[in-house]
Each structure stands twice: as C-alpha cells, then as structure tokens.
Design an enzyme around this catalytic site. Structure first.
Site, PDB file in Angstrom:
ATOM      1  N   HIS A 212       0.807  -1.373  -0.024  1.00 48.05           N
ATOM      2  CA  HIS A 212       0.012   0.067   0.005  1.00 48.05           C
ATOM      3  C   HIS A 212       0.785   1.278  -0.130  1.00 48.05           C
ATOM      4  O   HIS A 212       0.208   2.459  -0.140  1.00 48.05           O
ATOM      5  CB  HIS A 212      -0.983   0.016   1.173  1.00 48.05           C
ATOM      6  CG  HIS A 212      -0.362   0.176   2.392  1.00 48.05           C
ATOM      7  ND1 HIS A 212       0.531  -0.639   3.166  1.00 48.05           N
ATOM      8  CD2 HIS A 212      -0.031   1.555   3.173  1.00 48.05           C
ATOM      9  CE1 HIS A 212       1.218  -0.158   4.360  1.00 48.05           C
ATOM     10  NE2 HIS A 212       0.626   1.131   4.279  1.00 48.05           N
TER      11      HIS A 212
HETATM   12  C1  UD1 Z   1      -2.402   5.110   5.943  1.00 46.31           C
HETATM   13  C2  UD1 Z   1      -1.069   5.548   6.570  1.00 46.31           C
HETATM   14  C3  UD1 Z   1      -0.097   4.710   6.554  1.00 46.31           C
HETATM   15  C4  UD1 Z   1      -0.523   3.342   6.947  1.00 46.31           C
HETATM   16  C5  UD1 Z   1      -1.792   2.762   6.208  1.00 46.31           C
HETATM   17  C6  UD1 Z   1      -2.352   1.471   6.711  1.00 46.31           C
HETATM   18  C7  UD1 Z   1      -0.840   8.200   6.774  1.00 46.31           C
HETATM   19  C8  UD1 Z   1       0.106   9.318   6.141  1.00 46.31           C
HETATM   20  N1  UD1 Z   1      -0.907   6.742   6.105  1.00 46.31           N
HETATM   21  O1  UD1 Z   1      -2.113   4.848   4.601  1.00 46.31           O
HETATM   22  O2  UD1 Z   1       1.173   5.385   7.224  1.00 46.31           O
HETATM   23  O3  UD1 Z   1       0.761   2.473   6.851  1.00 46.31           O
HETATM   24  O4  UD1 Z   1      -2.757   3.866   6.541  1.00 46.31           O
HETATM   25  O5  UD1 Z   1      -3.338   1.104   6.040  1.00 46.31           O
HETATM   26  O6  UD1 Z   1      -1.212   8.404   7.903  1.00 46.31           O
HETATM   27  N2  UD1 Z   1      -9.513   4.468   1.963  1.00 46.31           N
HETATM   28  C9  UD1 Z   1     -10.576   3.627   1.882  1.00 46.31           C
HETATM   29  N3  UD1 Z   1     -11.113   3.071   3.101  1.00 46.31           N
HETATM   30  C10 UD1 Z   1     -10.800   3.411   4.292  1.00 46.31           C
HETATM   31  C11 UD1 Z   1      -9.575   4.240   4.331  1.00 46.31           C
HETATM   32  C12 UD1 Z   1      -9.027   4.685   3.286  1.00 46.31           C
HETATM   33  O7  UD1 Z   1     -11.300   3.284   0.799  1.00 46.31           O
HETATM   34  O8  UD1 Z   1     -11.303   3.009   5.367  1.00 46.31           O
HETATM   35  C13 UD1 Z   1      -8.903   4.722   0.915  1.00 46.31           C
HETATM   36  C14 UD1 Z   1      -9.354   6.193   0.407  1.00 46.31           C
HETATM   37  O9  UD1 Z   1      -9.438   6.436  -0.902  1.00 46.31           O
HETATM   38  C15 UD1 Z   1      -7.934   6.958   0.622  1.00 46.31           C
HETATM   39  C16 UD1 Z   1      -6.904   6.062   0.500  1.00 46.31           C
HETATM   40  O10 UD1 Z   1      -7.594   4.609   0.922  1.00 46.31           O
HETATM   41  O11 UD1 Z   1      -7.581   8.174  -0.015  1.00 46.31           O
HETATM   42  C17 UD1 Z   1      -5.731   6.300   1.241  1.00 46.31           C
HETATM   43  O12 UD1 Z   1      -6.062   6.250   2.918  1.00 46.31           O
HETATM   44  P1  UD1 Z   1      -5.167   7.307   3.834  1.00 46.31           P
HETATM   45  O13 UD1 Z   1      -5.616   6.881   5.161  1.00 46.31           O
HETATM   46  O14 UD1 Z   1      -4.922   8.404   3.065  1.00 46.31           O
HETATM   47  O15 UD1 Z   1      -3.692   6.449   3.776  1.00 46.31           O
HETATM   48  P2  UD1 Z   1      -3.208   4.841   3.754  1.00 46.31           P
HETATM   49  O16 UD1 Z   1      -2.578   4.523   2.281  1.00 46.31           O
HETATM   50  O17 UD1 Z   1      -4.441   3.990   4.077  1.00 46.31           O
END
Ligand code: UD1
Length: 373
Positions: A212
């Site tokens: 990821h």
């Molecule tokens: C975040 C953390 C990362 C951690 C990871 C574990 C930061 C900077 N990054 O990254 O350190 O290793 O979580 O998973 O805080 N989304 C969904 N459903 C959800 C959550 C997210 O669909 O429940 C999608 C959304 O489109 C979002 C994308 O995933 O834009 C990324 O989510 P985000 O929380 O921004 O960062 P992660 O890549 O999950």
C-alpha cells in the site's frame, strides 16, 4: 488521571487495544477514553478490528475520512481540538506514524496537554515518506517517548532529546499478538479461501502479500514491476494478496486488472480481519510486504519476510529478525523469492521486550507519573 488514547488508521488499533484494556483494570486511578479520528472508516479497515480486539465503541468519533495530507491532518486537528477543550485530559497517548498521530499530538501540545508517543524513535531517514515526517514531528513535540527497541532510544538521543523523556517499553503490537494467538491459531481462513476461490492451498505453501506504500503503488511503472514479479513467482507458488483500498484504486486506474486476473495461482481478496490475517502470516512460506507492522509480526512468528522498500524504520527486524529489504526491480524480487522457495529462508530471534507485557510496563509508568504529581 484523565487519558485519551488516539486511534485513526488500521495499524493503530492493534497497538491501542491492549493498552486500553490494561488501563481499564485500574478505573480508580485512570479515566481513559478512546478517540477514533475516522481516518480509516471501512468495515474491513476499521470496524472488524474493534470487534475482534474487543474494543468498545470510541468515546469520541471524529469522522474525518479520506483527503489529501493537508486536508486530512487539518480536519483531524480542527475536530480533535474541540474535544480537548471540552474534555480536558491530562495526557494524550498517540501511536505510530499516521496522519492522526501527528495531528492529535499537535492539538494537545498547543493546549499545554501532555503527549506520550508510543512507538517513538523509529527512523527510516527517508523524508520522502509521509510517515517519516509524522514520526519526526510527533517525537519533537512529545513529552514522553516510549520506544519499541533500543535503536529508537539511540535515534532520539542523537537528535538531542533528553534521556529522561525516553523509555524503552517494548513492542506493544506484540501484546495483541500474544493475547489473540489462540484465536488466530483456530482460524479457518485457508479452507475458506480454498472453497471460495476453488484452490488447494496448504500451510507453508503460499506467499502472503500486502502492498500500500505510495512509493510502490501510486505509479503504473511501480505496480507493473511488482505484478511482473508476481507472475513469475506464481508459476511455482500460490499467492494470497489481500488488497488495500489505495492499491485497488490504483490497479483500476492503471487498467492492470487483466494482469491480475490471468494469474491462476493468485488469490486477490478484500482486506482481511485480525485473526485470519495472523493465521495467514504464521503459516506462510514467506511474506512479501511494504508494511511497517508486518515486518515486525513476521519476525515474531519467525516467518521470512521480503520488504519491498529501500529502507526501513524497523532495522531490528533485519539485524535480529527474519526481514530483508528488496529493491523495486522485477528480477530482484523474483531472485529473493526463489532463494526462500528453494531454501529455508532467513532465521531470526524475537527482539528484547517483544514479550506481550508492554502495556503493563506503560501503565506502571503512568502509575508512577500519577504518584509523583
Ligand atoms: C495510512 C497511513 C500509513 C499506514 C496505512 C495503513 C498516513 C500518512 N498513512 O495510509 O502510514 O501504513 O494507513 O493502512 O497516515 N480508503 C478507503 N477506506 C478506508 C480508508 C482509506 O477506501 O477505510 C482509501 C481512500 O481512498 C483513501 C486511501 O484509501 O484516500 C488512502 O487512505 P489514507 O488513510 O489516506 O492512507 P493509507 O494509504 O491508508
């Protein structure tokens, strides 16, 4: 003593659950509340962990959701500040390196509320990683730095942090593993996947994959390098790939579903809950990941791990554990994978204080802080 425990994204839940339970044993001493920022919100990225790790509903749910780094961090700060002003805790405990960690820590220090950082001192020395910025910023403003390994103490001291602020407490994530190991052992996820995908996967005969990191999955070239390697490895080994929301979105965006679908030995599935994922980790031939926590869990289980990154903030998993870094090149990934398939894979040992008693050590520390007030 009034304490807030902050969770936001998936890797926070298994760190705060054991600490929450330990504080709750001393309700006469501590009034502890759980705050969920809502950074992760899907059933499979959040709720399942509350259920499986026996965590109650959060006392405050901020519901911030997804967004750019600036927007997400700002929204968490705006919402959590209101809670702090209203509830006035004595301490805020944040964990790890996600946006929720730094946002809540910033809110608290500006209101002169004390902050403890759990998993402090880890450094990849790579400032292009958003997590590294979150770690540096959170450590710089926290009052108490709780480290999972002694490299964390060294990094902090080299940055000039006074020694009395740093306490080596051990790895809290291992507390969850120790507490939930029996349930993980009993999981029937392998037979469930075999049934659903009509496969015959057996223990010790598959590679478990998670991906990821923006540096691996946000570009088409990066994803192609990785998928090309999977295609070669899948000729000899089954692959199980629970997919993160960020990664599936990018696979769709770059039109790479076709390549995934043609790999017969690949099980491509939704994010998996805690017990089932632990079961898959402990029984894998090896693990291929870019996660931070999985580097540590695989070391604890003694399962070889290939980490698709140029660096790691968890060097102890390499010096003492079963982890190896792999360059983002198809031939490198395939080469390292076959070294494990054709051999025994890297052996390691469990690092100091990764013993399931970290929550107890932290609560004892807070009993002392409370006593000295
Ligand atoms: C975040 C953390 C990362 C951690 C990871 C574990 C930061 C900077 N990054 O990254 O350190 O290793 O979580 O998973 O805080 N989304 C969904 N459903 C959800 C959550 C997210 O669909 O429940 C999608 C959304 O489109 C979002 C994308 O995933 O834009 C990324 O989510 P985000 O929380 O921004 O960062 P992660 O890549 O999950």
């Amino acid at each position: 003593m009034k304490i807030h425990l902050i969770v936001g994204a998936r890797p926070n839940f298994m760190k705060m659950a054991p600490l929450y339970r330990e504080f709750k044993k001393y309700e006469d001493l501590f009034d502890v509340k759980l705050i969920h920022t809502g950074q992760h919100y899907d059933q499979k990225m959040s709720k399942v962990f509350f259920d499986e790790l026996n965590m109650p509903q959060p006392d405050f749910y901020l519901g911030v959701g997804s967004g750019s780094h600036g927007a997400q961090t700002a929204k968490i700060m705006e919402e959590y500040e209101k809670v702090l002003v209203d509830d006035k805790p004595d301490w805020v405990i944040v964990a790890g390196d996600v946006n929720s960690t730094v946002a809540c820590a910033l809110d608290a220090v500006k209101l002169h509320i004390k902050v403890a950082h759990l998993e402090a001192g880890l450094r990849s020395f790579d400032r292009t990683m958003p997590e590294e910025i979150n770690r540096l910023a959170t450590d710089a403003i926290s009052d108490l730095l709780l480290t999972p390994s002694l490299d964390g103490n060294n990094n902090l001291m080299l940055e000039g942090v006074p020694e009395e602020k740093i306490v080596f407490v051990g790895n809290i994530m291992i507390d969850s593993l120790v507490q939930q190991k029996d349930k993980a052992l009993k999981s029937n996820i392998i037979s469930q996947l075999n049934k659903e995908y009509r496969k015959g996967i057996e223990k010790n005969n598959y590679c478990l994959i998670t991906l990821h990191r923006p540096s691996n999955v946000d570009t088409e070239e990066g994803l192609k390098v990785i998928l090309d390697a999977f295609e070669q490895i899948a000729e000899d080994l089954n692959l199980i790939f629970p997919i993160h929301p960020r990664t599936i979105k990018n696979i769709e965006k770059f039109g790479l579903e076709e390549q995934i679908n043609r790999m017969e030995n690949l099980i491509f599935t939704e994010p998996i809950g805690y017990y089932d994922f632990m079961h898959l980790q402990m029984n894998a031939k090896f693990i291929l990941t870019d996660s931070g926590g999985i580097q540590e869990e695989s070391t604890y289980f003694g399962v070889p791990c290939l980490t698709l990154r140029e660096n790691t903030e968890r060097p102890i998993t390499i010096t003492e554990g079963t982890n190896q870094l792999v360059e983002l090149k198809t031939e490198e990934i395939v080469k390292k994978a076959y070294e494990i398939i054709n051999g025994d894979g890297k052996k390691g040992k469990i690092p100091e204080l990764w013993d399931g008693k970290t929550a107890e050590r932290i609560v004892n520390l807070f009993k002392n802080i409370r006593g000295n007030k």
